[in-house]
Each structure stands twice: as C-alpha cells, then as structure tokens.
Design a protein around this motif. Sequence first.
Motif, short mmCIF file in Angstrom:
data_model
loop_
_atom_site.label_atom_id
_atom_site.label_comp_id
_atom_site.label_asym_id
_atom_site.label_seq_id
_atom_site.Cartn_x
_atom_site.Cartn_y
_atom_site.Cartn_z
N THR A 116 18.92 -58.15 21.94
CA THR A 116 19.48 -58.62 20.67
C THR A 116 18.35 -59.01 19.72
OG1 THR A 116 21.35 -59.52 21.89
CG2 THR A 116 21.08 -60.27 19.62
N ILE A 117 18.37 -58.43 18.54
CA ILE A 117 17.36 -58.74 17.53
C ILE A 117 17.95 -59.69 16.49
CG2 ILE A 117 15.81 -57.73 15.78
CD1 ILE A 117 15.24 -56.83 18.72
N ARG A 118 19.23 -59.50 16.20
CA ARG A 118 19.89 -60.36 15.21
C ARG A 118 21.30 -60.61 15.69
NH1 ARG A 118 20.55 -60.31 9.09
NH2 ARG A 118 22.73 -60.74 8.75
N ASN A 119 21.65 -61.87 15.83
CA ASN A 119 23.00 -62.25 16.24
C ASN A 119 23.80 -62.58 14.98
OD1 ASN A 119 25.27 -63.83 16.89
ND2 ASN A 119 24.36 -64.40 18.86
N GLY A 120 24.73 -61.70 14.62
CA GLY A 120 25.47 -61.83 13.38
C GLY A 120 26.36 -63.06 13.30
N TYR A 121 26.77 -63.61 14.44
CA TYR A 121 27.62 -64.82 14.42
C TYR A 121 26.84 -66.01 13.87
CZ TYR A 121 30.29 -62.06 17.81
OH TYR A 121 30.97 -61.07 18.44
N GLU A 122 25.58 -66.09 14.27
CA GLU A 122 24.74 -67.21 13.81
C GLU A 122 24.57 -67.15 12.30
OE1 GLU A 122 21.24 -66.73 16.17
OE2 GLU A 122 22.29 -67.32 18.01
N LYS A 123 24.46 -65.93 11.77
CA LYS A 123 24.27 -65.78 10.32
C LYS A 123 25.55 -66.13 9.55
CE LYS A 123 20.17 -63.73 10.87
NZ LYS A 123 18.89 -64.09 10.28
N THR A 124 26.73 -65.70 10.07
CA THR A 124 27.96 -65.94 9.30
C THR A 124 28.43 -67.39 9.43
OG1 THR A 124 29.27 -65.12 11.13
CG2 THR A 124 28.88 -63.59 9.34
N ASN A 125 28.07 -68.06 10.55
CA ASN A 125 28.52 -69.43 10.75
C ASN A 125 27.76 -70.43 9.90
OD1 ASN A 125 30.43 -68.59 12.52
ND2 ASN A 125 29.22 -68.98 14.35
N ASN A 126 26.59 -70.02 9.40
CA ASN A 126 25.78 -70.95 8.62
C ASN A 126 26.39 -71.20 7.24
OD1 ASN A 126 23.93 -71.28 10.60
ND2 ASN A 126 22.51 -69.72 9.82
N PRO A 133 30.49 -60.26 10.86
CA PRO A 133 29.18 -60.40 11.50
C PRO A 133 28.47 -59.05 11.56
CG PRO A 133 30.96 -61.04 12.99
CD PRO A 133 31.59 -60.39 11.81
N VAL A 134 27.17 -59.07 11.28
CA VAL A 134 26.36 -57.84 11.39
C VAL A 134 25.25 -58.11 12.39
CG1 VAL A 134 25.01 -56.11 10.16
CG2 VAL A 134 26.87 -57.28 8.96
N HIS A 135 25.32 -57.44 13.53
CA HIS A 135 24.34 -57.64 14.59
C HIS A 135 23.29 -56.52 14.57
CE1 HIS A 135 27.49 -60.25 16.14
NE2 HIS A 135 28.32 -59.22 16.20
N ALA A 136 22.13 -56.80 15.11
CA ALA A 136 21.10 -55.76 15.28
C ALA A 136 20.63 -55.79 16.73
CB ALA A 136 19.93 -56.01 14.34
N LEU A 137 20.61 -54.62 17.37
CA LEU A 137 20.20 -54.54 18.77
C LEU A 137 19.30 -53.32 18.98
CD1 LEU A 137 23.73 -55.02 19.00
CD2 LEU A 137 22.70 -56.17 20.92
N GLU A 196 33.52 -56.01 12.75
CA GLU A 196 32.22 -56.45 13.26
C GLU A 196 31.28 -55.24 13.24
OE1 GLU A 196 31.06 -59.25 17.06
OE2 GLU A 196 33.10 -58.97 16.45
N VAL A 197 30.05 -55.45 12.77
CA VAL A 197 29.12 -54.31 12.62
C VAL A 197 27.93 -54.49 13.56
CG1 VAL A 197 27.65 -53.03 11.00
CG2 VAL A 197 29.80 -54.04 10.19
N PHE A 198 27.57 -53.41 14.23
CA PHE A 198 26.42 -53.40 15.14
C PHE A 198 25.45 -52.30 14.70
CE2 PHE A 198 28.33 -55.92 18.63
CZ PHE A 198 29.67 -55.89 18.25
N VAL A 199 24.21 -52.68 14.44
CA VAL A 199 23.18 -51.67 14.21
C VAL A 199 22.41 -51.56 15.53
CG1 VAL A 199 21.14 -51.01 12.87
CG2 VAL A 199 22.99 -52.30 11.77
N ILE A 200 22.44 -50.38 16.15
CA ILE A 200 21.79 -50.23 17.46
C ILE A 200 20.73 -49.14 17.40
CG2 ILE A 200 22.13 -49.88 19.93
CD1 ILE A 200 25.03 -50.72 19.64
N GLY A 201 19.47 -49.57 17.28
CA GLY A 201 18.34 -48.65 17.36
C GLY A 201 17.95 -48.48 18.82
N LEU A 243 20.43 -55.55 5.06
CA LEU A 243 20.95 -54.82 3.89
C LEU A 243 22.48 -54.73 3.94
CD1 LEU A 243 18.61 -51.73 3.31
CD2 LEU A 243 19.11 -53.55 1.68
N ILE A 244 22.99 -54.42 5.13
CA ILE A 244 24.45 -54.29 5.30
C ILE A 244 25.13 -55.64 5.05
CG2 ILE A 244 26.29 -53.81 6.97
CD1 ILE A 244 24.16 -51.91 8.38
N ALA A 245 24.59 -56.68 5.69
CA ALA A 245 25.20 -58.01 5.60
C ALA A 245 25.23 -58.53 4.18
CB ALA A 245 24.45 -58.99 6.52
N ASN A 246 24.22 -58.14 3.39
CA ASN A 246 24.13 -58.65 2.02
C ASN A 246 24.77 -57.74 0.99
OD1 ASN A 246 22.69 -61.17 2.41
ND2 ASN A 246 21.03 -59.87 3.17
#
Length: 189
Positions: free
Chosen positions: A179-189, A164-168, A89-94, A152-155
Amino acid sequence: MLLDDILAHNQKFVEDKAYTPYETDKFPSKKAVILTCMDARLLELLPKAVNLKNGDAKIIQNAGAMLVDTSDSAMKSILVAVHALKGEEVFVIGHKDCGMHHLHGADLLEQIGNQGGDVETYMRQAESEDVANMWFNGFNSVEESVESSASLIANHPLLPRDVPVHALVIDPATGELTTIRNGYEKTNN
Ligand SMILES: [Zn+2]
C-alpha cells in the motif's frame, strides 16, 4: 493465425454455454474501480491476488497504470464508472518490473522511427517537441507514479470527495501488494 484460433474457440465457448459461470450485470458488485497496467502477467494474477471475480470491478488498463493529466481517457473512464456505474472506491495498482519504468519518450520515438513510424508528421502535429516526447514518458519510481496518479484522481473536481482513492504496487511474480496511499485516511481527514 491467432484470430482464427480465437474465433474457433469462441464459437465452441458460446455453443457449450461455457459463459454461464461468468453471468453478471454491468454494475460492479464490489463497487471497485481499478486503474492498472496492461502487463500480460496481471491478466489472471491480479484478480486472483485481490479476490475479484467476474462482475466485481471496473478495470481500466493502460501502459503503466499512469494518469499524467486530468484530460487522460483513464480519468474519463473513472468518472463514468463512479457516476454512471455505481463505483464507490478507486484503486490505482502499478507493479514492479513495469515496462514504463525508466521509459524515455525520446528513446521510444527514435525506435518508432526506426521501425517505420512517421515521427516527422507526429512531431509536426504536436504542440512542441517536448510535449511530443513527454507523451510517451514512463516513470522513474512506480511508487511515486501511483501516488501521483491517485492524487490527480482524488483531486479531480468531478470526483465526489467521499470516494477513497488508493494507490498500491503489486509484485507480478507473487501477487503481493504494497500500500502506497490509503484512501480512507485521506477522505476521513
Ligand atoms: Zn506495467
């Protein structure tokens, strides 16, 4: 001298076996891979704020938690963490109040030149002046920056589609996450 202080402390640290609470292996227990900023305020705050202890995560740090192209060394680290070190699981945390916010590469290069950097040679070795300046560019919005890095990472063709690649964004004063991007929502689609 800082190095002397560090080495003196280190000798005692090892002698006293002060490392024993931190013993673990190279595989991250929580299977988390985190790309975050090198900001000194996050050194202790970030792990505490997200409940990570030694051995829980692979943490990659750079200026701004930025990944601007897929040949970035941060991308290589993420792929190694996922494929060789069991990251799942990947987290980008700015973070707010980041030094890369509104940083203009051209301004920084001017400053580097004033401080004795050989900007002329750097420019000559670069593909173009624009590319040379852009290399140092920060971002205008941390939310957009983490979203763009996560995308970029997810693709990336070498990242498994089910990772899942999250952004926070973290507040460096309170540790509060947004939370800016919830990676579960993207991978479940
Ligand atoms: Zn920062």
